[in-house]
Design a protein around this motif. Structure first.
Motif, PDB file in Angstrom:
ATOM      1  N   GLU A 200      -2.989  -5.771   0.807  1.00 38.66           N
ATOM      2  CA  GLU A 200      -2.167  -5.217  -0.266  1.00 38.66           C
ATOM      3  C   GLU A 200      -0.929  -6.071  -0.468  1.00 38.66           C
ATOM      4  O   GLU A 200      -0.326  -6.567   0.483  1.00 38.66           O
ATOM      5  CB  GLU A 200      -1.761  -3.779   0.078  1.00 38.66           C
ATOM      6  N   GLU A 201      -0.535  -6.210  -1.726  1.00 40.00           N
ATOM      7  CA  GLU A 201       0.658  -6.969  -2.054  1.00 40.00           C
ATOM      8  C   GLU A 201       1.900  -6.149  -1.730  1.00 40.00           C
ATOM      9  O   GLU A 201       1.843  -4.921  -1.638  1.00 40.00           O
ATOM     10  CB  GLU A 201       0.638  -7.342  -3.541  1.00 40.00           C
TER      11      GLU A 201
ATOM     12  N   PRO B  72       4.901  -4.128  -2.600  1.00 43.34           N
ATOM     13  CA  PRO B  72       5.083  -3.401  -3.860  1.00 43.34           C
ATOM     14  C   PRO B  72       6.510  -3.202  -4.345  1.00 43.34           C
ATOM     15  O   PRO B  72       6.714  -2.447  -5.287  1.00 43.34           O
ATOM     16  CB  PRO B  72       4.453  -2.045  -3.537  1.00 43.34           C
TER      17      PRO B  72
ATOM     18  N   MET C  26       0.421   1.392 -12.675  1.00 44.54           N
ATOM     19  CA  MET C  26       1.244   1.549 -11.489  1.00 44.54           C
ATOM     20  C   MET C  26       1.082   2.927 -10.861  1.00 44.54           C
ATOM     21  O   MET C  26       1.103   3.088  -9.650  1.00 44.54           O
ATOM     22  CB  MET C  26       2.717   1.295 -11.827  1.00 44.54           C
TER      23      MET C  26
ATOM     24  N   ALA D   5      -2.087   2.758  -8.998  1.00 44.56           N
ATOM     25  CA  ALA D   5      -1.917   1.928  -7.805  1.00 44.56           C
ATOM     26  C   ALA D   5      -1.167   2.688  -6.729  1.00 44.56           C
ATOM     27  O   ALA D   5      -1.486   2.606  -5.548  1.00 44.56           O
ATOM     28  CB  ALA D   5      -1.158   0.643  -8.158  1.00 44.56           C
ATOM     29  N   ALA D   6      -0.168   3.460  -7.126  1.00 43.01           N
ATOM     30  CA  ALA D   6       0.618   4.221  -6.155  1.00 43.01           C
ATOM     31  C   ALA D   6      -0.257   5.216  -5.418  1.00 43.01           C
ATOM     32  O   ALA D   6      -0.131   5.412  -4.217  1.00 43.01           O
ATOM     33  CB  ALA D   6       1.763   4.942  -6.858  1.00 43.01           C
TER      34      ALA D   6
ATOM     35  N   PHE E 141      -2.209   3.376  -2.833  1.00 47.14           N
ATOM     36  CA  PHE E 141      -1.466   2.779  -1.732  1.00 47.14           C
ATOM     37  C   PHE E 141      -1.103   3.774  -0.647  1.00 47.14           C
ATOM     38  O   PHE E 141      -0.852   3.402   0.473  1.00 47.14           O
ATOM     39  CB  PHE E 141      -0.188   2.107  -2.232  1.00 47.14           C
TER      40      PHE E 141
ATOM     41  N   ILE F  92       5.253   4.892  -8.394  1.00 46.07           N
ATOM     42  CA  ILE F  92       6.098   3.707  -8.345  1.00 46.07           C
ATOM     43  C   ILE F  92       6.492   3.326  -9.761  1.00 46.07           C
ATOM     44  O   ILE F  92       5.638   3.079 -10.601  1.00 46.07           O
ATOM     45  CB  ILE F  92       5.348   2.522  -7.703  1.00 46.07           C
TER      46      ILE F  92
ATOM     47  N   ALA G 197       6.890  -3.014  -9.553  1.00 48.41           N
ATOM     48  CA  ALA G 197       5.509  -3.465  -9.594  1.00 48.41           C
ATOM     49  C   ALA G 197       5.211  -4.429  -8.453  1.00 48.41           C
ATOM     50  O   ALA G 197       6.079  -4.839  -7.713  1.00 48.41           O
ATOM     51  CB  ALA G 197       5.230  -4.149 -10.941  1.00 48.41           C
ATOM     52  N   MET G 198       3.936  -4.805  -8.356  1.00 48.51           N
ATOM     53  CA  MET G 198       3.489  -5.606  -7.231  1.00 48.51           C
ATOM     54  C   MET G 198       4.133  -6.980  -7.154  1.00 48.51           C
ATOM     55  O   MET G 198       4.313  -7.653  -8.158  1.00 48.51           O
ATOM     56  CB  MET G 198       1.967  -5.806  -7.302  1.00 48.51           C
TER      57      MET G 198
ATOM     58  N   ARG H 265       5.551  -1.321   5.960  1.00 52.86           N
ATOM     59  CA  ARG H 265       4.577  -2.375   5.674  1.00 52.86           C
ATOM     60  C   ARG H 265       4.071  -2.978   6.977  1.00 52.86           C
ATOM     61  O   ARG H 265       4.857  -3.352   7.860  1.00 52.86           O
ATOM     62  CB  ARG H 265       5.177  -3.465   4.787  1.00 52.86           C
TER      63      ARG H 265
ATOM     64  N   ASN I 140       0.449  -1.110   3.004  1.00 52.16           N
ATOM     65  CA  ASN I 140       1.686  -0.391   2.711  1.00 52.16           C
ATOM     66  C   ASN I 140       1.500   1.114   2.874  1.00 52.16           C
ATOM     67  O   ASN I 140       0.468   1.660   2.472  1.00 52.16           O
ATOM     68  CB  ASN I 140       2.129  -0.661   1.268  1.00 52.16           C
TER      69      ASN I 140
END
Length: 203
Positions: A38-39, A41, A61, A64-65, A68, A75, A80-81, A126, A171
């Motif tokens: 995962e990037e 965030p 987003m 994605a939240a 995650f 988020i 953003a990522m 993280r 994350n």
């Protein structure tokens, strides 16, 4: 005789199938690893693709939240990522961190655990360069004890959800209002068997 054989076969099927399913649930994690990447965030100046509207970006987003973490956090677009923690918002503060270590000769772990705080109060745990022995239903816990070794040592924990993968960067957002300051370690914990797999003491 024929009836007795059928009863025996039926009993074997009734008992055997659940036993095999249980054995697979217990043993398959030892044979299969799950890798996630995962990037980071928390980034400044989110870049929205040219073919995507602001509303579409915000919806992306939100989705994605949910993926995650297990708290269904939302988020904002400005968070953003980021593909590199160095690109994160300058207002993001790196907090306490620790290195994962082996719990014993069989349950092994490595990598780092770091808590970050953004300007709007979001707190993120993280895991980076992370690797741990796989097992059934592993969970990520924040634990008051800095050096837990057994189930008794994880009392008062804050659960951040199931471990997403036993390998890779990942994350976990803390609940609103929680900054992790009351916890001494991050623990990878097998809930069914109450076994500590790896610990990172936070400093």
């Amino acid at each position: 005789m024929f009836t007795r054989k059928r009863i025996i076969i039926a009993a074997i099927v009734i008992i055997g199938i659940p036993a095999l399913a249980l054995a697979w649930w217990l043993l398959s994690p030892l044979l299969i690893s799950t890798t996630v990447d995962e990037e980071f965030p928390l980034a400044a100046n989110a870049v929205i693709p040219a073919d995507m509207s602001m509303a579409e970006a915000e919806q992306m987003m939100v989705e994605a939240a949910s993926k995650f973490n297990n708290y269904d956090e939302r988020i904002p677009t400005e968070m953003a990522m980021a593909d590199d923690p160095a690109k994160m918002d300058s207002s993001v503060v790196k907090g306490r961190s620790g290195n994962f270590r082996d719990a014993d000769s069989f349950h092994k772990g490595s990598g780092t655990a770091t808590i970050y705080r953004s300007s709007d109060g979001k707190n993120l745990l993280r895991l980076e360069d992370f690797r741990v022995t796989n097992g059934p239903e592993l969970h990520v816990l924040l634990v008051p004890n800095a050096n837990p070794e057994s189930r008794d040592d994880v009392e008062g924990y804050l659960g951040l959800g199931k471990l997403k993968g036993n390998i890779g960067n990942q994350n976990y957002f803390l609940p609103d209002g929680e900054d992790g300051s009351g916890y001494g370690s991050v623990v990878i914990y097998c809930r069914p068997f109450h076994v500590v797999f790896s610990v990172a003491t936070l400093n």
